[in-house]
Design a protein around this motif. Structure first.
Motif, short mmCIF file in Angstrom:
data_model
loop_
_atom_site.label_atom_id
_atom_site.label_comp_id
_atom_site.label_asym_id
_atom_site.label_seq_id
_atom_site.Cartn_x
_atom_site.Cartn_y
_atom_site.Cartn_z
N GLU A 1 50.06 44.74 68.40
CA GLU A 1 48.91 45.25 69.13
C GLU A 1 49.35 46.20 70.24
OE1 GLU A 1 47.86 41.14 67.58
OE2 GLU A 1 49.57 42.09 68.55
N ASP B 1 44.23 38.57 57.84
CA ASP B 1 45.11 39.20 58.82
C ASP B 1 44.76 38.67 60.20
OD1 ASP B 1 46.55 41.28 60.50
OD2 ASP B 1 46.93 42.08 58.50
N VAL B 2 45.77 38.56 61.06
CA VAL B 2 45.55 38.03 62.40
C VAL B 2 45.39 39.13 63.44
CG1 VAL B 2 46.75 35.88 61.90
CG2 VAL B 2 48.05 37.82 62.82
N ASP B 3 45.51 40.41 63.03
CA ASP B 3 45.35 41.53 63.95
C ASP B 3 43.91 42.03 63.89
OD1 ASP B 3 46.33 43.71 65.72
OD2 ASP B 3 45.86 44.96 63.98
N ALA B 4 43.19 41.94 65.00
CA ALA B 4 41.76 42.26 65.01
C ALA B 4 41.50 43.71 64.66
CB ALA B 4 41.17 41.93 66.39
N SER C 1 43.26 45.71 62.80
CA SER C 1 43.49 45.90 61.37
C SER C 1 42.32 45.36 60.55
CB SER C 1 44.79 45.20 60.94
OG SER C 1 45.91 45.78 61.57
N VAL C 2 41.81 44.22 60.96
CA VAL C 2 40.66 43.62 60.26
C VAL C 2 39.46 44.55 60.33
CG1 VAL C 2 38.97 41.75 60.42
CG2 VAL C 2 41.42 41.24 60.47
N ASP C 3 39.18 45.10 61.50
CA ASP C 3 38.06 46.02 61.64
C ASP C 3 38.24 47.24 60.74
OD1 ASP C 3 36.88 44.37 63.50
OD2 ASP C 3 37.61 45.50 65.23
N HIS D 1 39.08 38.48 56.32
CA HIS D 1 39.02 37.37 57.26
C HIS D 1 39.99 37.61 58.42
CE1 HIS D 1 36.91 34.91 54.20
NE2 HIS D 1 37.71 35.52 53.34
N HIS D 2 39.49 37.47 59.63
CA HIS D 2 40.36 37.54 60.81
C HIS D 2 40.97 36.15 60.99
CE1 HIS D 2 40.90 38.36 65.39
NE2 HIS D 2 42.02 38.51 64.72
#
Length: 360
Positions: free
Chosen positions: A140, A210-213, A215-217, A235-236
């Motif tokens: 991030e 993915d755990v990166d917000a 990237s999810v967006d 899915h976040h």
């Protein structure tokens, strides 16, 4: 400079380091040409003088001229009349250079690499602190250029070539997806692998994790723009949230080496795969063992590890600190610890810089 046969001389060392300095300058120019739209304008709208290029792209003519001359001196562009007045010189991009410099759908494109490198160098003070203390610099923290650059660099492979050239060679996987199989895409980033699978296999559905917000967006936006949001759900969250035994294919493309706890993620993938399903890993195609005479690909990956992947992995407490150069036996040790019995290298899925593994 002349070529020095003995590699262990002062002159040879100076020549090598001078090449590194030129490379850094050229990487910065590559970044400018990409971000300012200069490469794309020359590729799509044709040759231009500096004032014309500046007018097309909303940039300053004097800077455009310096960049155009640099690119010509570096062999990337041609110029019709070097003796003409500076603002009258017309510069063009050879057609052969377009796939490398300006076509983001081309598997030969390299400009996104510059975005990643510039993003890491913006955080050089953070990197120095991490190197001194043993801490890290998170994905991030590296920001939009790093995320977008990596996504753009991998997009031609993950969105197009993967399902055109790679997955069809795995007969059981190909058949399952054609029959409407379910896919879990772990660490999907901006979503191009999930989107590519949905585009190629019209009956398949994909859950991306993915755990990166950010990237999810981006993945959700790309899926909607590509018309596959009805079959790609992002899915976040990590794969540990997935239903057990629910997926015919569980995959992770170029991300295991970044994970602070790869064993836990691989165990989650093992839990999520259905009986008879496939766990597929794609990661860097590094040598099986360290050697000081590594090739250019090895040097490339060590460079990314120094600047990005290792600091990102180390940004989480108690990280294993894998780094980009994840050798085959390292992945095998993680897989065994996660409960897999064997790791098969899929030699038929040949790629210049990536290696594919099936975990059984």
């Amino acid at each position: 400079m002349t070529t020095i046969e003995n590699p262990r001389t002062t002159d040879a060392c100076a020549e090598t380091v001078f090449g590194w300095i030129l490379g850094m300058e050229q990487t910065a120019a590559l970044y400018l040409g990409d971000r300012l739209g200069w490469y794309r304008s020359l590729a799509e709208e044709g040759s231009a003088t500096a004032p014309e290029l500046a007018a097309r792209t909303g940039t300053a003519a004097r800077y455009a001229r310096e960049w155009l001359e640099h690119q010509a001196v570096s062999g990337m562009l041609t110029v019709d009349d070097p003796a003409a007045a500076p603002d009258a010189r017309r510069f063009a991009m050879p057609a052969e250079h377009v796939p490398v410099l300006a076509d983001l759908d081309s598997e030969a494109v390299l400009t996104p690499f510059a975005r990643i490198l510039v993003a890491t160098l913006r955080r050089v003070d953070d990197l120095l602190e991490a190197y001194r203390t043993g801490g890290g610099v998170s994905w991030e923290t590296f920001g939009d250029d790093a995320r977008e650059g990596q996504a753009a660099q991998n997009r031609p492979l993950l969105r197009d070539a993967l399902c055109r050239d790679q997955l069809p060679l795995l007969g059981d996987v190909d058949a399952a997806l054609r029959a409407g199989g379910r896919v879990a895409d772990v660490g999907l980033g901006e979503g191009w692998s999930a989107i590519g699978i949905a585009r190629a296999y019209l009956a398949a559905t994909v859950d991306g994790f993915d755990v990166d917000a950010a990237s999810v967006d981006a993945a959700r936006r790309h899926a909607a723009e590509d018309g596959v949001a009805d079959r790609v759900t992002v899915h976040h969250a990590g794969i540990e949230t997935a239903a057990a035994g629910a997926y015919d294919l569980v995959c992770a493309f170029e991300c295991v080496h970044d994970m602070p706890d790869p064993v836990a993620v691989l165990a989650g993938m093992r839990r999520a795969v259905a009986p008879g399903g496939t766990v597929l890993i794609m990661d860097e195609k590094v040598a099986d063992a360290f050697a000081p005479d590594g090739d250019e690909i090895e040097r490339l990956f060590y460079g990314f590890s120094l600047l990005c992947c290792l600091p990102d992995g180390m940004s989480t407490p108690d990280s294993v600190g894998t780094g980009t150069v994840m050798r085959r036996d390292t992945l095998e040790s993680y897989a065994r610890a996660a409960g897999f019995s064997t790791v098969e290298v899929l030699a038929e899925l040949d790629h210049e810089i990536f290696r594919f593994y099936r975990l059984c």
